[in-house]
Design an enzyme around this catalytic site. Sequence first.
Site, short mmCIF file in Angstrom:
data_model
loop_
_atom_site.label_atom_id
_atom_site.label_comp_id
_atom_site.label_asym_id
_atom_site.label_seq_id
_atom_site.Cartn_x
_atom_site.Cartn_y
_atom_site.Cartn_z
N HIS A 21 0.86 -1.19 0.00
CA HIS A 21 0.00 0.00 0.00
C HIS A 21 0.89 1.24 0.00
CE1 HIS A 21 -3.20 2.80 1.15
NE2 HIS A 21 -4.01 1.87 0.74
N ASP A 42 -7.93 -5.31 -0.49
CA ASP A 42 -8.33 -6.12 -1.65
C ASP A 42 -7.96 -7.58 -1.53
OD1 ASP A 42 -7.37 -3.21 -3.28
OD2 ASP A 42 -9.42 -3.98 -3.29
C1 SDX Z 1 -6.00 0.28 -3.09
O1 SDX Z 1 -4.35 4.77 -1.94
C2 SDX Z 1 -5.29 4.10 -1.39
O2 SDX Z 1 -5.72 4.37 -0.36
C3 SDX Z 1 -5.82 2.92 -2.24
C4 SDX Z 1 -6.84 2.06 -1.56
C5 SDX Z 1 -8.13 2.81 -1.31
O3 SDX Z 1 -8.90 2.39 -0.43
O4 SDX Z 1 -8.40 3.75 -2.12
O5 SDX Z 1 -6.33 1.58 -0.33
C6 SDX Z 1 -7.20 0.85 -2.41
O6 SDX Z 1 -5.69 0.68 -4.19
C7 SDX Z 1 -5.16 -0.73 -2.33
C8 SDX Z 1 -3.91 -1.19 -3.16
C9 SDX Z 1 -4.42 -2.22 -4.16
N1 SDX Z 1 -3.34 -2.61 -5.09
C10 SDX Z 1 -2.75 -3.81 -5.06
O7 SDX Z 1 -2.97 -4.67 -4.19
C11 SDX Z 1 -1.79 -4.09 -6.19
C12 SDX Z 1 -0.51 -4.74 -5.65
N2 SDX Z 1 0.16 -3.74 -4.82
C13 SDX Z 1 1.11 -2.93 -5.52
O8 SDX Z 1 0.99 -2.72 -6.86
C14 SDX Z 1 1.71 -1.85 -4.66
O9 SDX Z 1 1.86 -2.31 -3.39
C15 SDX Z 1 1.01 -0.50 -4.61
C16 SDX Z 1 0.71 0.03 -5.97
C17 SDX Z 1 -0.26 -0.61 -3.84
C18 SDX Z 1 1.98 0.42 -3.95
O10 SDX Z 1 3.12 0.38 -4.78
P1 SDX Z 1 4.46 1.11 -4.37
O11 SDX Z 1 4.17 2.54 -4.17
O12 SDX Z 1 5.57 0.74 -5.28
O13 SDX Z 1 4.71 0.45 -2.96
P2 SDX Z 1 5.88 0.75 -2.09
O14 SDX Z 1 6.54 2.04 -2.42
O15 SDX Z 1 5.44 0.55 -0.69
O16 SDX Z 1 6.88 -0.45 -2.54
C19 SDX Z 1 8.01 -0.69 -1.78
C20 SDX Z 1 8.71 -1.84 -2.46
C21 SDX Z 1 9.00 -1.60 -3.94
O17 SDX Z 1 10.20 -2.33 -4.22
P3 SDX Z 1 11.59 -1.48 -4.25
O18 SDX Z 1 11.43 -0.43 -5.33
O19 SDX Z 1 11.73 -0.86 -2.86
O20 SDX Z 1 12.64 -2.52 -4.57
O21 SDX Z 1 7.90 -3.03 -2.42
C22 SDX Z 1 7.65 -3.48 -3.74
C23 SDX Z 1 7.89 -2.30 -4.66
O22 SDX Z 1 8.30 -2.79 -5.92
N3 SDX Z 1 6.26 -3.90 -3.77
C24 SDX Z 1 5.84 -5.14 -4.03
C25 SDX Z 1 4.45 -5.09 -3.91
N4 SDX Z 1 4.06 -3.85 -3.59
C26 SDX Z 1 5.19 -3.11 -3.50
N5 SDX Z 1 6.49 -6.27 -4.37
C27 SDX Z 1 5.73 -7.38 -4.57
N6 SDX Z 1 4.39 -7.42 -4.47
C28 SDX Z 1 3.71 -6.29 -4.14
N7 SDX Z 1 2.38 -6.32 -4.04
#
Ligand code: SDX
Length: 394
Positions: free
Chosen positions: A270, A328
Amino acid sequence: QADVFTYDPGFTSTASCDSAITYIDGEAGLLLHRGYPIGDLAEKSHFLEVCYLLLYGELPTAAQMEDFEGRITKHTMVHEQMLKFFSGFRRDAHPMAIMVGVVGAMSAFYHDSTDISDPWQREVATIRLIAKMPTIAAMAYKYTIGQPFVYPRNDLDYASNFLRMCFSVPAEEYEVNPILARAMDRIFMLHADHEQNASTSTVRLASSSGANPFACIAAGIACLWGPAHGGANQACLEMLREIGSVDRIPEFIARAKDKNDPFRLMGFGHRVYKNFDPRATVMKQSADEVLELLGIENNPTLQVAKELEKQALEDPYFTEKKLFPNVDFYSGIILEAMGFPTSMFTPIFALSRTVGWISQWKEMIEDPAMKIGRPRQLYTGATERPYVDIENRG
Ligand code: SDX
């Protein structure tokens, strides 16, 4: 460079960065709606009461709740001409495509609630959107499965009405199970609002130009559709199905950790929560309750989800990056158990989030300091240069 990062004052006025509706503490895993913890609301409240709280700032008295619920109930039907609007879509259209189109066109049907300078029209638009979204979402579902539309009934509560409009057919009335209706209502509550997420920011920016509320909510629906945002519930269930069995979990965890693989664990991580998403905790409890009620507590998808969560949370990659299940991760399991196809998961999220979008819209529109949003950017392109005639190029 400082100037470039100074947002236009109009967009960073109290209308855009300050809000009194929802508070999130991502480190503590805390979510408050007007000061009330989401866990308390999910346990003790119901969706229309949360709608009232988000819109007007206080929990309603019994009389206020009765009046609000009565106004919503009286607006659940849609203009009969709208039925013809659906017939322009292919039957295999994604229900979100239909919702974007139908909601975006609502100003063509409800001319008397589009002038945002008129408080009465703003209130009518608010009531109409909250009241009609379940009907429109159910109609989008019925249309895509080739079944006739089912009209809302005034003797049913909000969640029961939605379930019946989705699952009743002329040949057989759908008997709403009160435990499923309560679970549906809880899913609506858990998705109601979430501060400045991508789709809410989209609605605020669109609304800051003075566009009508129906078009602005359609913009929010379009943004929510993305798999990184509201589309994650559909993507998560499809991922759990692809994993298929607990012995394949290590393979997918390895892929999620591989920087060369675009695969991410859907329903994990998130932008704000760096602790458990409090909504996921409630959703997980609800999943256990619903599947036990339906006698499918051994549902393979739920077993894969629980084992995946366990293994991921034992893996330093996820714990060090503070990646936890989000709202989700479990919602799709409940919705699938209720009988919804994955294509209806995000429309249900949109139906729920409409009150959050419209509450934030209302807060911004009513703020006298609000101006059109005009974010700036850091320019990284070419410096100024003279035009070159085509014969002198290359
Ligand atoms: C919603 O904003 C809101 O409030 C949204 C929401 C709402 O109620 O409106 O809460 C609803 O959208 C929830 C999120 C739903 N999406 C997913 O579940 C999709 C899978 N999750 C990701 O795509 C991701 O976690 C995000 C998009 C939600 C956040 O992405 P970020 O900004 O890249 O996350 P981060 O900065 O915390 O990531 C840190 C690290 C990164 O790696 P590095 O660059 O540090 O090496 O963690 C990795 C990311 O690549 N990472 C993941 C991951 N999510 C982040 N690796 C594997 N699997 C994942 N799901």
